[in-house]
Design a protein around this motif. Sequence first.
Motif, PDB file in Angstrom:
ATOM      1  N   SER A   1     -16.149 -47.243 -35.208  1.00 12.47           N
ATOM      2  CA  SER A   1     -14.996 -46.370 -35.001  1.00 12.47           C
ATOM      3  C   SER A   1     -13.776 -46.883 -35.770  1.00 12.47           C
ATOM      4  N   LYS A   2     -13.022 -45.927 -36.332  1.00 15.36           N
ATOM      5  CA  LYS A   2     -11.869 -46.268 -37.168  1.00 15.36           C
ATOM      6  C   LYS A   2     -10.577 -46.073 -36.386  1.00 15.36           C
ATOM      7  N   SER A   3      -9.527 -46.785 -36.801  1.00 14.96           N
ATOM      8  CA  SER A   3      -8.230 -46.652 -36.140  1.00 14.96           C
ATOM      9  C   SER A   3      -7.582 -45.333 -36.580  1.00 14.96           C
ATOM     10  N   GLN A   4      -6.542 -44.953 -35.836  1.00 15.29           N
ATOM     11  CA  GLN A   4      -5.810 -43.727 -36.148  1.00 15.29           C
ATOM     12  C   GLN A   4      -5.271 -43.763 -37.581  1.00 15.29           C
ATOM     13  N   SER A   5      -4.694 -44.910 -38.003  1.00 17.84           N
ATOM     14  CA  SER A   5      -4.105 -44.982 -39.347  1.00 17.84           C
ATOM     15  C   SER A   5      -5.186 -44.918 -40.429  1.00 17.84           C
ATOM     16  N   GLU A   6      -6.356 -45.513 -40.152  1.00 18.30           N
ATOM     17  CA  GLU A   6      -7.459 -45.431 -41.126  1.00 18.30           C
ATOM     18  C   GLU A   6      -7.934 -43.985 -41.275  1.00 18.30           C
ATOM     19  N   LEU A   7      -8.043 -43.274 -40.145  1.00 17.40           N
ATOM     20  CA  LEU A   7      -8.482 -41.874 -40.195  1.00 17.40           C
ATOM     21  C   LEU A   7      -7.460 -41.007 -40.919  1.00 17.40           C
ATOM     22  N   LEU A   8      -6.180 -41.268 -40.656  1.00 25.79           N
ATOM     23  CA  LEU A   8      -5.112 -40.513 -41.329  1.00 25.79           C
ATOM     24  C   LEU A   8      -5.204 -40.686 -42.842  1.00 25.79           C
ATOM     25  N   ALA A   9      -5.359 -41.950 -43.276  1.00 27.89           N
ATOM     26  CA  ALA A   9      -5.406 -42.239 -44.713  1.00 27.89           C
ATOM     27  C   ALA A   9      -6.660 -41.643 -45.347  1.00 27.89           C
ATOM     28  N   LYS A  10      -7.771 -41.678 -44.619  1.00 26.98           N
ATOM     29  CA  LYS A  10      -9.037 -41.233 -45.198  1.00 26.98           C
ATOM     30  C   LYS A  10      -9.163 -39.703 -45.249  1.00 26.98           C
ATOM     31  N   HIS A  11      -8.720 -39.020 -44.200  1.00 29.21           N
ATOM     32  CA  HIS A  11      -9.056 -37.607 -44.078  1.00 29.21           C
ATOM     33  C   HIS A  11      -7.886 -36.627 -44.183  1.00 29.21           C
ATOM     34  N   TYR A  12      -6.627 -37.100 -44.111  1.00 33.18           N
ATOM     35  CA  TYR A  12      -5.488 -36.165 -44.118  1.00 33.18           C
ATOM     36  C   TYR A  12      -4.752 -36.211 -45.454  1.00 33.18           C
ATOM     37  N   ARG A  13      -4.335 -35.054 -45.934  1.00 36.85           N
ATOM     38  CA  ARG A  13      -3.500 -34.985 -47.147  1.00 36.85           C
ATOM     39  C   ARG A  13      -2.073 -35.329 -46.735  1.00 36.85           C
ATOM     40  N   GLN A  14      -1.659 -36.538 -47.085  1.00 37.50           N
ATOM     41  CA  GLN A  14      -0.360 -37.036 -46.607  1.00 37.50           C
ATOM     42  C   GLN A  14       0.802 -36.137 -47.062  1.00 37.50           C
ATOM     43  N   LYS A  15       0.676 -35.562 -48.256  1.00 40.87           N
ATOM     44  CA  LYS A  15       1.798 -34.788 -48.807  1.00 40.87           C
ATOM     45  C   LYS A  15       2.062 -33.513 -48.017  1.00 40.87           C
ATOM     46  N   THR A  16       1.063 -33.018 -47.292  1.00 39.09           N
ATOM     47  CA  THR A  16       1.252 -31.748 -46.576  1.00 39.09           C
ATOM     48  C   THR A  16       1.716 -31.954 -45.134  1.00 39.09           C
ATOM     49  N   LEU A  17       1.786 -33.217 -44.699  1.00 38.55           N
ATOM     50  CA  LEU A  17       2.225 -33.495 -43.323  1.00 38.55           C
ATOM     51  C   LEU A  17       3.756 -33.557 -43.261  1.00 38.55           C
ATOM     52  N   PRO A  18       4.425 -33.280 -42.150  1.00 38.52           N
ATOM     53  CA  PRO A  18       3.837 -32.877 -40.870  1.00 38.52           C
ATOM     54  C   PRO A  18       3.326 -31.432 -40.907  1.00 38.52           C
ATOM     55  N   THR A  19       2.547 -31.077 -39.924  1.00 31.83           N
ATOM     56  CA  THR A  19       1.961 -29.742 -39.899  1.00 31.83           C
ATOM     57  C   THR A  19       3.014 -28.696 -39.520  1.00 31.83           C
ATOM     58  N   SER A  20       2.668 -27.443 -39.720  1.00 32.39           N
ATOM     59  CA  SER A  20       3.589 -26.348 -39.369  1.00 32.39           C
ATOM     60  C   SER A  20       3.384 -25.883 -37.931  1.00 32.39           C
ATOM     61  N   TRP A  21       2.445 -26.485 -37.209  1.00 30.79           N
ATOM     62  CA  TRP A  21       2.173 -26.030 -35.841  1.00 30.79           C
ATOM     63  C   TRP A  21       3.309 -26.389 -34.901  1.00 30.79           C
ATOM     64  N   CYS A  22       3.501 -25.572 -33.891  1.00 30.22           N
ATOM     65  CA  CYS A  22       4.574 -25.796 -32.914  1.00 30.22           C
ATOM     66  C   CYS A  22       4.334 -27.112 -32.184  1.00 30.22           C
TER      67      CYS A  22
END
Length: 286
Positions: free
Chosen positions: A4-25
Amino acid sequence: MSKSKSQSELLAKHYRQKTLPTSWCSGCGIGTVIGAIVRGIEGTGLPSERFVFVTGIGCYGGAGTYLKFSDIHALHGRCPSYGTGLKLANPELYPILLMGDGDAASIGGNHLIHAARRNIDLTAIILNNHTYGMTGGQYSPTTPQGTPAATAPYGMVEGPFDLCRLVQAAGASFVARTTVYHVNQMVSFFTRAILHRGFAVVEVESQCPTYFGKLNKMGTPVDMLKWQRDHTVPVEKARGMKPQELEGRIITGIFVEENRNEYVTDYYRLIERVKGKKSEIRNPKS
Ligand code: SF4
């Protein structure tokens, strides 16, 4: 199962950092569901390249913007059709369909039941917040009878679909329901659904505090999560309860998990039979 990976590892691996934060409420359930999907995928131990998200129309359909996975943003209600094409063209892919309740059961209702009937090897993760959030809180096919919506100010007149019973009756071979509150259960159901060979549906009870919660005076997003916690009944317990005791409750758990003929496998076998030779591409789950 992978380590299991940490939250920061998952963020770096799977999320496009440039598009964050999300537009969701703030307080919306979608972000939690997406985080659980990423963890569910990690749990399969499969490489990211094998996954393709097929996202429908609605707030949830924006998920692909934030993730590094391949993504097709489909026409409204057509995720099962795009997923069918992907899986037939390359059976080694794992298409994951992200559909809201309106996208899956109203505009795409016909596509959903026929994907279930074929038992095609796709994973559908249906986020059910009982409303059309993106367009202002109109009622959907899962809005509970009597509850207000932007288009039903005096309460919804029609009865709702039970999505799990619908796809089970149509032929899906893996059917489960969980809630945003039950994150660990959600992750494990996603992993099992992805690894299941056949049409796998996980319905997630989610919160839309901006429209459904506000119109139904459900309080803060935290209050809505507590509501999920307090109104959940595991399927094993529900089997011993009377219908009137289950009114207004969310039954969670795995309803169906069966090995049955799967469409793509059978289709390739047919090609082999007609051509008199083995086809080159095979479903890895065969
Ligand atoms: Fe979430 Fe509702 Fe806001 Fe859409 S409108 S992002 S479903 S809280």
